[in-house]
Design a protein around this motif. Sequence first.
Motif, PDB file in Angstrom:
ATOM      1  N   LEU A 155      -0.583   3.148 -17.208  1.00  0.00           N
ATOM      2  CA  LEU A 155      -0.337   2.024 -16.301  1.00  0.00           C
ATOM      3  C   LEU A 155       1.143   1.825 -15.997  1.00  0.00           C
ATOM      4  O   LEU A 155       1.524   1.557 -14.858  1.00  0.00           O
ATOM      5  CB  LEU A 155      -0.895   0.725 -16.903  1.00  0.00           C
ATOM      6  CG  LEU A 155      -2.406   0.568 -16.890  1.00  0.00           C
ATOM      7  CD1 LEU A 155      -2.804  -0.616 -17.766  1.00  0.00           C
ATOM      8  CD2 LEU A 155      -2.913   0.373 -15.475  1.00  0.00           C
ATOM      9  N   GLN A 191       3.343   4.897 -13.585  1.00  0.00           N
ATOM     10  CA  GLN A 191       2.871   5.397 -12.301  1.00  0.00           C
ATOM     11  C   GLN A 191       4.068   5.843 -11.468  1.00  0.00           C
ATOM     12  O   GLN A 191       5.091   5.167 -11.439  1.00  0.00           O
ATOM     13  CB  GLN A 191       2.102   4.299 -11.552  1.00  0.00           C
ATOM     14  CG  GLN A 191       0.835   3.869 -12.232  1.00  0.00           C
ATOM     15  CD  GLN A 191      -0.176   4.989 -12.323  1.00  0.00           C
ATOM     16  OE1 GLN A 191      -0.438   5.686 -11.349  1.00  0.00           O
ATOM     17  NE2 GLN A 191      -0.746   5.174 -13.484  1.00  0.00           N
ATOM     18  N   THR A 204      -0.685   1.861  -4.186  1.00  0.00           N
ATOM     19  CA  THR A 204      -1.805   1.948  -5.112  1.00  0.00           C
ATOM     20  C   THR A 204      -1.604   0.994  -6.282  1.00  0.00           C
ATOM     21  O   THR A 204      -0.532   0.918  -6.857  1.00  0.00           O
ATOM     22  CB  THR A 204      -1.949   3.390  -5.640  1.00  0.00           C
ATOM     23  OG1 THR A 204      -2.148   4.258  -4.528  1.00  0.00           O
ATOM     24  CG2 THR A 204      -3.115   3.524  -6.590  1.00  0.00           C
ATOM     25  N   CYS A 253      -2.993   0.119 -10.033  1.00  0.00           N
ATOM     26  CA  CYS A 253      -3.728   0.738 -11.132  1.00  0.00           C
ATOM     27  C   CYS A 253      -4.187  -0.337 -12.108  1.00  0.00           C
ATOM     28  O   CYS A 253      -3.473  -1.299 -12.370  1.00  0.00           O
ATOM     29  CB  CYS A 253      -2.839   1.745 -11.845  1.00  0.00           C
ATOM     30  SG  CYS A 253      -2.284   3.049 -10.742  1.00  0.00           S
ATOM     31  N   SER A 302      -6.942  -1.017 -15.768  1.00  0.00           N
ATOM     32  CA  SER A 302      -7.747  -0.416 -16.830  1.00  0.00           C
ATOM     33  C   SER A 302      -8.571  -1.493 -17.515  1.00  0.00           C
ATOM     34  O   SER A 302      -8.222  -2.664 -17.505  1.00  0.00           O
ATOM     35  CB  SER A 302      -6.861   0.294 -17.852  1.00  0.00           C
ATOM     36  OG  SER A 302      -6.121  -0.650 -18.572  1.00  0.00           O
ATOM     37  N   LEU A 316     -10.283   3.782 -16.342  1.00  0.00           N
ATOM     38  CA  LEU A 316      -9.088   3.701 -15.520  1.00  0.00           C
ATOM     39  C   LEU A 316      -9.527   3.586 -14.071  1.00  0.00           C
ATOM     40  O   LEU A 316     -10.486   4.238 -13.662  1.00  0.00           O
ATOM     41  CB  LEU A 316      -8.232   4.956 -15.684  1.00  0.00           C
ATOM     42  CG  LEU A 316      -7.840   5.356 -17.098  1.00  0.00           C
ATOM     43  CD1 LEU A 316      -7.103   6.697 -17.070  1.00  0.00           C
ATOM     44  CD2 LEU A 316      -6.986   4.294 -17.745  1.00  0.00           C
ATOM     45  N   THR A 340      -7.957   2.946  -9.807  1.00  0.00           N
ATOM     46  CA  THR A 340      -6.864   2.741  -8.876  1.00  0.00           C
ATOM     47  C   THR A 340      -7.434   2.217  -7.571  1.00  0.00           C
ATOM     48  O   THR A 340      -8.558   2.568  -7.179  1.00  0.00           O
ATOM     49  CB  THR A 340      -6.078   4.039  -8.608  1.00  0.00           C
ATOM     50  OG1 THR A 340      -6.956   5.028  -8.089  1.00  0.00           O
ATOM     51  CG2 THR A 340      -5.420   4.563  -9.862  1.00  0.00           C
ATOM     52  N   SER A 358      -2.869   9.720  -6.512  1.00  0.00           N
ATOM     53  CA  SER A 358      -3.284   8.935  -7.674  1.00  0.00           C
ATOM     54  C   SER A 358      -4.218   9.747  -8.571  1.00  0.00           C
ATOM     55  O   SER A 358      -4.077   9.759  -9.790  1.00  0.00           O
ATOM     56  CB  SER A 358      -3.975   7.659  -7.209  1.00  0.00           C
ATOM     57  OG  SER A 358      -4.497   6.955  -8.296  1.00  0.00           O
ATOM     58  N   THR A 399      -3.348  11.063 -12.374  1.00  0.00           N
ATOM     59  CA  THR A 399      -4.230  10.709 -13.490  1.00  0.00           C
ATOM     60  C   THR A 399      -4.716  11.965 -14.206  1.00  0.00           C
ATOM     61  O   THR A 399      -4.713  12.024 -15.434  1.00  0.00           O
ATOM     62  CB  THR A 399      -5.416   9.856 -13.000  1.00  0.00           C
ATOM     63  OG1 THR A 399      -4.894   8.671 -12.380  1.00  0.00           O
ATOM     64  CG2 THR A 399      -6.332   9.478 -14.134  1.00  0.00           C
TER      65      THR A 399
END
Length: 83
Positions: free
Chosen positions: A14, A17, A24, A26, A28, A33, A35, A52, A56
Amino acid sequence: MIMLLLVSLITSWLENQPSQLSSTTCRSCVDDLSTISVSDSLKDLRTAVQTSHQYTCDFVQQVGMNTNPRKTFTFGNPKLKNT
């Protein structure tokens, strides 16, 4: 102890990024996870989703985890299918 490690890894994801993900957000929740990308341009939206996703995947690989492709999907405009 395992949950502490998982939370630490997700927090790292997180907080780190890349700057190109400015469109975007993000999030959790436990071991999930997600986005959310927003753009006025379909081209920019596709780029944000792909960037993204790649970030990831790279992060998960670097920390020795894995993703479940059967649980990985995109909500939203059907034009994004298979991007």
